[in-house]
Design a protein around this motif. Structure first.
Motif, PDB file in Angstrom:
ATOM      1  N   GLU A 580     -19.424 -27.290  38.901  1.00 56.97           N
ATOM      2  CA  GLU A 580     -20.464 -28.259  39.214  1.00 56.97           C
ATOM      3  C   GLU A 580     -19.919 -29.478  39.956  1.00 56.97           C
ATOM      4  O   GLU A 580     -20.611 -30.063  40.788  1.00 56.97           O
ATOM      5  N   ASN A 581     -18.678 -29.886  39.641  1.00 60.94           N
ATOM      6  CA  ASN A 581     -18.170 -31.115  40.270  1.00 60.94           C
ATOM      7  C   ASN A 581     -17.033 -30.887  41.266  1.00 60.94           C
ATOM      8  O   ASN A 581     -16.581 -31.840  41.918  1.00 60.94           O
ATOM      9  N   ALA A 582     -16.561 -29.642  41.425  1.00 57.39           N
ATOM     10  CA  ALA A 582     -15.467 -29.363  42.366  1.00 57.39           C
ATOM     11  C   ALA A 582     -15.968 -29.476  43.805  1.00 57.39           C
ATOM     12  O   ALA A 582     -17.050 -28.998  44.143  1.00 57.39           O
ATOM     13  N   VAL A 583     -15.167 -30.115  44.654  1.00 58.46           N
ATOM     14  CA  VAL A 583     -15.572 -30.337  46.043  1.00 58.46           C
ATOM     15  C   VAL A 583     -14.402 -30.054  46.985  1.00 58.46           C
ATOM     16  O   VAL A 583     -13.251 -29.891  46.564  1.00 58.46           O
ATOM     17  N   SER A 584     -14.722 -30.021  48.274  1.00 55.36           N
ATOM     18  CA  SER A 584     -13.722 -29.904  49.334  1.00 55.36           C
ATOM     19  C   SER A 584     -14.170 -30.768  50.499  1.00 55.36           C
ATOM     20  O   SER A 584     -15.242 -31.381  50.458  1.00 55.36           O
ATOM     21  N   LYS A 585     -13.333 -30.819  51.529  1.00 54.42           N
ATOM     22  CA  LYS A 585     -13.583 -31.661  52.701  1.00 54.42           C
ATOM     23  C   LYS A 585     -13.894 -33.098  52.276  1.00 54.42           C
ATOM     24  O   LYS A 585     -14.802 -33.744  52.779  1.00 54.42           O
ATOM     25  N   PHE A 586     -13.085 -33.575  51.316  1.00 56.09           N
ATOM     26  CA  PHE A 586     -13.191 -34.945  50.813  1.00 56.09           C
ATOM     27  C   PHE A 586     -14.603 -35.252  50.305  1.00 56.09           C
ATOM     28  O   PHE A 586     -15.163 -36.325  50.555  1.00 56.09           O
ATOM     29  N   GLY A 587     -15.171 -34.289  49.597  1.00 56.88           N
ATOM     30  CA  GLY A 587     -16.454 -34.500  48.946  1.00 56.88           C
ATOM     31  C   GLY A 587     -17.655 -34.036  49.729  1.00 56.88           C
ATOM     32  O   GLY A 587     -18.780 -34.072  49.206  1.00 56.88           O
ATOM     33  N   HIS A 588     -17.481 -33.548  50.945  1.00 58.14           N
ATOM     34  CA  HIS A 588     -18.623 -33.156  51.769  1.00 58.14           C
ATOM     35  C   HIS A 588     -19.061 -31.710  51.549  1.00 58.14           C
ATOM     36  O   HIS A 588     -20.119 -31.308  52.027  1.00 58.14           O
ATOM     37  N   VAL A 589     -18.251 -30.921  50.838  1.00 56.58           N
ATOM     38  CA  VAL A 589     -18.586 -29.523  50.554  1.00 56.58           C
ATOM     39  C   VAL A 589     -18.514 -29.305  49.051  1.00 56.58           C
ATOM     40  O   VAL A 589     -17.519 -29.685  48.412  1.00 56.58           O
ATOM     41  N   ARG A 590     -19.545 -28.700  48.471  1.00 59.96           N
ATOM     42  CA  ARG A 590     -19.539 -28.368  47.044  1.00 59.96           C
ATOM     43  C   ARG A 590     -19.019 -26.947  46.892  1.00 59.96           C
ATOM     44  O   ARG A 590     -19.589 -25.998  47.432  1.00 59.96           O
ATOM     45  N   VAL A 591     -17.940 -26.798  46.164  1.00 57.92           N
ATOM     46  CA  VAL A 591     -17.284 -25.507  46.037  1.00 57.92           C
ATOM     47  C   VAL A 591     -18.202 -24.463  45.413  1.00 57.92           C
ATOM     48  O   VAL A 591     -18.133 -23.278  45.739  1.00 57.92           O
ATOM     49  N   LYS A 592     -19.101 -24.867  44.536  1.00 61.52           N
ATOM     50  CA  LYS A 592     -19.969 -23.894  43.864  1.00 61.52           C
ATOM     51  C   LYS A 592     -20.906 -23.177  44.846  1.00 61.52           C
ATOM     52  O   LYS A 592     -21.495 -22.145  44.516  1.00 61.52           O
ATOM     53  N   ASP A 593     -21.028 -23.700  46.070  1.00 60.64           N
ATOM     54  CA  ASP A 593     -21.888 -23.073  47.064  1.00 60.64           C
ATOM     55  C   ASP A 593     -21.210 -21.934  47.801  1.00 60.64           C
ATOM     56  O   ASP A 593     -21.835 -21.278  48.640  1.00 60.64           O
ATOM     57  N   ASP A 594     -19.939 -21.697  47.506  1.00 57.69           N
ATOM     58  CA  ASP A 594     -19.228 -20.586  48.143  1.00 57.69           C
ATOM     59  C   ASP A 594     -19.874 -19.268  47.737  1.00 57.69           C
ATOM     60  O   ASP A 594     -19.793 -18.869  46.570  1.00 57.69           O
ATOM     61  N   PRO A 595     -20.479 -18.532  48.641  1.00 62.73           N
ATOM     62  CA  PRO A 595     -21.188 -17.295  48.273  1.00 62.73           C
ATOM     63  C   PRO A 595     -20.255 -16.178  47.823  1.00 62.73           C
ATOM     64  O   PRO A 595     -20.672 -15.274  47.093  1.00 62.73           O
ATOM     65  N   PHE A 596     -18.991 -16.235  48.235  1.00 64.79           N
ATOM     66  CA  PHE A 596     -18.058 -15.164  47.884  1.00 64.79           C
ATOM     67  C   PHE A 596     -17.762 -15.135  46.391  1.00 64.79           C
ATOM     68  O   PHE A 596     -17.411 -14.114  45.835  1.00 64.79           O
ATOM     69  N   HIS A 597     -17.917 -16.281  45.734  1.00 67.27           N
ATOM     70  CA  HIS A 597     -17.524 -16.363  44.325  1.00 67.27           C
ATOM     71  C   HIS A 597     -18.699 -16.651  43.393  1.00 67.27           C
ATOM     72  O   HIS A 597     -18.511 -17.233  42.339  1.00 67.27           O
ATOM     73  N   VAL A 598     -19.876 -16.263  43.803  1.00 59.80           N
ATOM     74  CA  VAL A 598     -21.029 -16.473  42.921  1.00 59.80           C
ATOM     75  C   VAL A 598     -20.843 -15.759  41.598  1.00 59.80           C
ATOM     76  O   VAL A 598     -21.061 -16.295  40.516  1.00 59.80           O
ATOM     77  N   LYS A 599     -20.357 -14.498  41.640  1.00 66.66           N
ATOM     78  CA  LYS A 599     -20.167 -13.750  40.392  1.00 66.66           C
ATOM     79  C   LYS A 599     -19.061 -14.383  39.549  1.00 66.66           C
ATOM     80  O   LYS A 599     -19.146 -14.434  38.325  1.00 66.66           O
ATOM     81  N   ASP A 600     -18.004 -14.891  40.207  1.00 69.96           N
ATOM     82  CA  ASP A 600     -16.919 -15.533  39.468  1.00 69.96           C
ATOM     83  C   ASP A 600     -17.366 -16.858  38.875  1.00 69.96           C
ATOM     84  O   ASP A 600     -16.869 -17.293  37.854  1.00 69.96           O
ATOM     85  N   TYR A 601     -18.308 -17.509  39.541  1.00 73.23           N
ATOM     86  CA  TYR A 601     -18.837 -18.781  39.040  1.00 73.23           C
ATOM     87  C   TYR A 601     -19.489 -18.585  37.671  1.00 73.23           C
ATOM     88  O   TYR A 601     -19.204 -19.307  36.716  1.00 73.23           O
ATOM     89  N   SER A 602     -20.304 -17.567  37.562  1.00 71.34           N
ATOM     90  CA  SER A 602     -20.963 -17.290  36.277  1.00 71.34           C
ATOM     91  C   SER A 602     -19.946 -16.935  35.216  1.00 71.34           C
ATOM     92  O   SER A 602     -20.006 -17.391  34.071  1.00 71.34           O
ATOM     93  N   GLN A 603     -18.966 -16.101  35.612  1.00 75.46           N
ATOM     94  CA  GLN A 603     -17.947 -15.685  34.648  1.00 75.46           C
ATOM     95  C   GLN A 603     -17.095 -16.866  34.208  1.00 75.46           C
ATOM     96  O   GLN A 603     -16.730 -16.996  33.042  1.00 75.46           O
ATOM     97  N   ALA A 604     -16.801 -17.763  35.172  1.00 72.42           N
ATOM     98  CA  ALA A 604     -15.987 -18.932  34.847  1.00 72.42           C
ATOM     99  C   ALA A 604     -16.687 -19.831  33.844  1.00 72.42           C
ATOM    100  O   ALA A 604     -16.065 -20.375  32.928  1.00 72.42           O
ATOM    101  N   LEU A 605     -18.007 -19.998  34.006  1.00 73.93           N
ATOM    102  CA  LEU A 605     -18.750 -20.816  33.053  1.00 73.93           C
ATOM    103  C   LEU A 605     -18.710 -20.198  31.661  1.00 73.93           C
ATOM    104  O   LEU A 605     -18.565 -20.890  30.661  1.00 73.93           O
ATOM    105  N   THR A 606     -18.796 -18.863  31.603  1.00 71.78           N
ATOM    106  CA  THR A 606     -18.736 -18.164  30.318  1.00 71.78           C
ATOM    107  C   THR A 606     -17.385 -18.387  29.658  1.00 71.78           C
ATOM    108  O   THR A 606     -17.280 -18.686  28.469  1.00 71.78           O
ATOM    109  N   ASN A 607     -16.313 -18.268  30.481  1.00 72.58           N
ATOM    110  CA  ASN A 607     -14.962 -18.454  29.937  1.00 72.58           C
ATOM    111  C   ASN A 607     -14.769 -19.888  29.459  1.00 72.58           C
ATOM    112  O   ASN A 607     -14.135 -20.143  28.443  1.00 72.58           O
ATOM    113  N   LYS A 608     -15.332 -20.841  30.225  1.00 73.36           N
ATOM    114  CA  LYS A 608     -15.161 -22.254  29.868  1.00 73.36           C
ATOM    115  C   LYS A 608     -15.798 -22.546  28.507  1.00 73.36           C
ATOM    116  O   LYS A 608     -15.258 -23.279  27.690  1.00 73.36           O
ATOM    117  N   GLU A 609     -16.971 -21.917  28.295  1.00 70.48           N
ATOM    118  CA  GLU A 609     -17.661 -22.128  27.024  1.00 70.48           C
ATOM    119  C   GLU A 609     -16.908 -21.457  25.877  1.00 70.48           C
ATOM    120  O   GLU A 609     -16.893 -21.923  24.767  1.00 70.48           O
TER     121      GLU A 609
END
Length: 609
Positions: A580-609
């Motif tokens: 939710e808070n990870a960024v790139s390009k000095f804050g101008h890009v939100r990493v969660k919007d990377d379409p390649f890792h949508v499935k990993d995003y969900s899994q990462a949230l599960t692991n974090k919990e």
């Protein structure tokens, strides 16, 4: 004008350019068939020389050509030979001589045309002759210095060498020349140069003499227009290229480097005075900690990170990724898709989340020095003007080395790793050339690379460079493990790479910021730092941006300090970077919007919990 004369001019122009090309082949310059930086330049030379003969009616045999011909062949023959010899087993590709070739082709035509104009206009003869003498003198003195440097050191002159020159006073310079050449040899070299310049002066005089019975050429107005175009084109090319060859380019790089370093140190010294460990002074690890900065590595092209990739580009790391001593940071992103901006945060306390500015910078080498490590910086990249973070990291290191041919074989960093102490506590930063374009320049000629059917030559070259980096990392790891009691090793690229758009400030793609990252912790280290290992394992699948390497390495060294934060340390239980808070390009890009890792995003949230 007879067709016979036109054919003669064309043949002479082609022969003049072919002669230097043949010399390049004899000297060992490679990639001669490259169109952009090879054949196209030679064809340009053929056209320029042909047209200059055509509009003046003077073939290359005419004395007006002689002064330019002397410096043309002298410069390119000497420089290409030295560059090949300095390049070691790799030699040098023609691309590296691009600016030199264009500079000397334009100088050849420009000098001739001034000779020609001087021979037809007595009022302009002296001033044009003097200009030619000074231009040839500048180029000639430069190549004499370059040859002398090679004679002394057996290598070409680099930006690093220019830094040393700019830091040397007159007395030290004189002592250096006395020590390495002797006054007698120095006097001989100067005498040879003076005789050479007297010969150049004589050739300029002969070439610009008024010819008896000089007949006006047909189509005089057209000839004047073409002559003017050739003069302007040659002058523009020289103006663009000569500042990019020796000695102007190394001077520019070195001067900018030193100016930025001086400005940075003003604030940096104040920052160091305020720096302290927040707990007791940490004990140095009984061995080596190594941080390897990669270059232009897109993790989607690394088999170890992308199991679906059609070729094994990481044979070593693929074999180690299930080793419990290795931690695969498979959701790593660059903080910026440009080397200078990414590295401004890569090894410093600055990141995209803490709102610190460059005047508050502390480097990881500063922490290692304060903790008592033997610090070292090894680079296979030439100095980068304006890269203040690297300047501070390298400048603060107790030992620093740059390979003899920066940008060449990354394996050369091993030569310096092997001369470091095998005992004691070492902190070592290694900066690789990695997969910087052109990709084929990163691969030794005898290295068996990647060939994927359906992929372009460029993409196969890129994958081959990834595979070679894997081999370099293997050698760094194995040597340090066997000989330097390797405690920890961190690897991460500065940014990724897009096969069409490369990387940079402008057009953005996700491939530009998807980077590989891994950490190695030795069994001995884990026994004494179990919580670090456990937290790193728990956070292994979380999102990570490479501007947090400073905090991670501080955590690995157990060196909590006033520039460090546990919330940015992936080895800490308090690590708090999320999708939710990870960024790139000095804050101008939100990493969660990377379409390649949508499935990993969900899994990462599960692991974090």
């Amino acid at each position: 004008m007879k067709s016979k004369e036109i054919g003669k001019y064309a043949l002479l122009a082609f022969g003049a350019m072919a002669l230097i090309y043949v010399w390049f082949a004899i000297a060992g310059v490679t990639d001669l068939g490259n169109w952009t930086h090879g054949l196209r330049n030679i064809l340009t030379g053929v056209i320029f020389v042909f047209l200059a003969q055509l509009v003046t009616g003077r073939s290359l045999n005419h004395p007006s050509w002689w002064p330019g011909i002397v410096i043309f062949y002298f410069w390119l023959a000497a420089l290409s030979y030295i560059e090949v010899k300095s390049g070691g087993t790799w030699g040098v590709r023609l691309e590296a001589l691009n600016n030199d070739v264009l500079s000397l082709i334009s100088a050849l035509v420009f000098i001739f045309l001034l000779e020609y104009i001087g021979s037809r206009d007595s009022h302009m003869r002296a001033i044009l002759g003097l200009f030619n003498f000074l231009l040839i003198g500048y180029l000639s003195f430069s190549i004499f210095v370059y040859i002398s440097y090679y004679w002394i050191f057996g290598a070409g002159f680099t930006s690093n060498d220019m830094i040393s020159v700019l830091l040397t006073n007159k007395q030290e310079a004189l002592e250096f020349l006395q020590s390495h050449m002797g006054l007698g040899v120095l006097a001989l070299v100067l005498a040879i140069f003076i005789i050479y310049m007297l010969l150049v002066g004589f050739l300029i005089y002969v070439g610009s003499r008024k010819e008896e019975n000089l007949k006006p050429l047909p189509h005089t107005l057209a000839c004047k227009i073409i002559t003017g175009v050739l003069l302007i084109a040659s002058l523009v090319t020289m103006n663009h290229c000569i500042p990019r060859i020796f000695p102007a380019w190394p001077y520019r790089v070195a001067h900018k480097y030193l100016a930025d370093a001086k400005a940075a140190m003003v604030h940096h010294d104040d920052n160091l005075k305020k720096l302290y460990f927040t707990g007791s002074t940490p004990e140095t690890l009984p061995g080596s900690v190594i941080v390897v900065i990669g270059e232009s590595a897109n993790r989607n092209h690394l088999k170890a990170f992308n199991s679906d990739y059609p070729a094994e580009t990481t044979p070593w790391f693929s074999s180690e990724k299930n080793n419990p001593d290795f931690y695969l940071l498979r959701n790593t992103y660059s903080c910026y898709p440009l080397t200078e901006k990414a590295l401004s945060m890569y090894l410093t306390n600055l990141n995209q989340y803490n709102e610190l500015n460059r005047d508050e910078m502390i480097t990881i080498t500063d922490i290692a020095n304060k903790a008592g490590y033997n610090t070292c910086f090894i680079s296979n990249q030439a100095p980068a003007p304006g890269n203040m973070a690297l300047e501070l990291v390298s400048g603060a290191s107790k030992k620093r080395f740059t390979t003899p041919h920066p940008g060449g074989d990354d394996m050369k960093v091993m030569d310096y790793l092997k001369i470091l102490p095998k005992v004691g506590s070492n902190f070592i930063v290694i900066h690789l050339e990695g997969s910087h374009d052109r990709y084929r320049d990163r691969i030794p000629p005898d290295f068996e690379g990647i060939h994927i059917d359906g992929h372009s030559i460029k993409e196969n070259d890129y994958d081959s460079s990834i595979m070679y980096t894997d081999n370099v990392l293997k050698n760094i790891y194995q040597y340090a493990k066997d000989n330097m009691n390797l405690q920890a090793m961190v690897y991460c690229a500065d940014h990724g790479e897009d096969m069409k758009s490369f990387h940079g400030d402008g057009y953005f793609t996700w491939d530009m910021i998807r980077t590989p990252g891994f950490v190695y912790l030795s069994p001995e280290y884990k026994m004494g730092h179990l919580s670090v290992a456990n937290h790193l394992k728990a956070n292994e699948g979380q999102v990570f941006t490479n501007d947090l390497i400073f905090d991670m390495v501080c955590g690995i060294m157990g060196a909590e300090n006033t520039a460090y934060s546990q919330t940015y340390d992936i080895t800490s239980a308090q690590y708090d970077l999320t999708w939710e808070n990870a960024v790139s390009k000095f804050g101008h890009v939100r990493v969660k919007d990377d379409p390649f890792h949508v499935k990993d995003y969900s899994q990462a949230l599960t692991n974090k919990e």
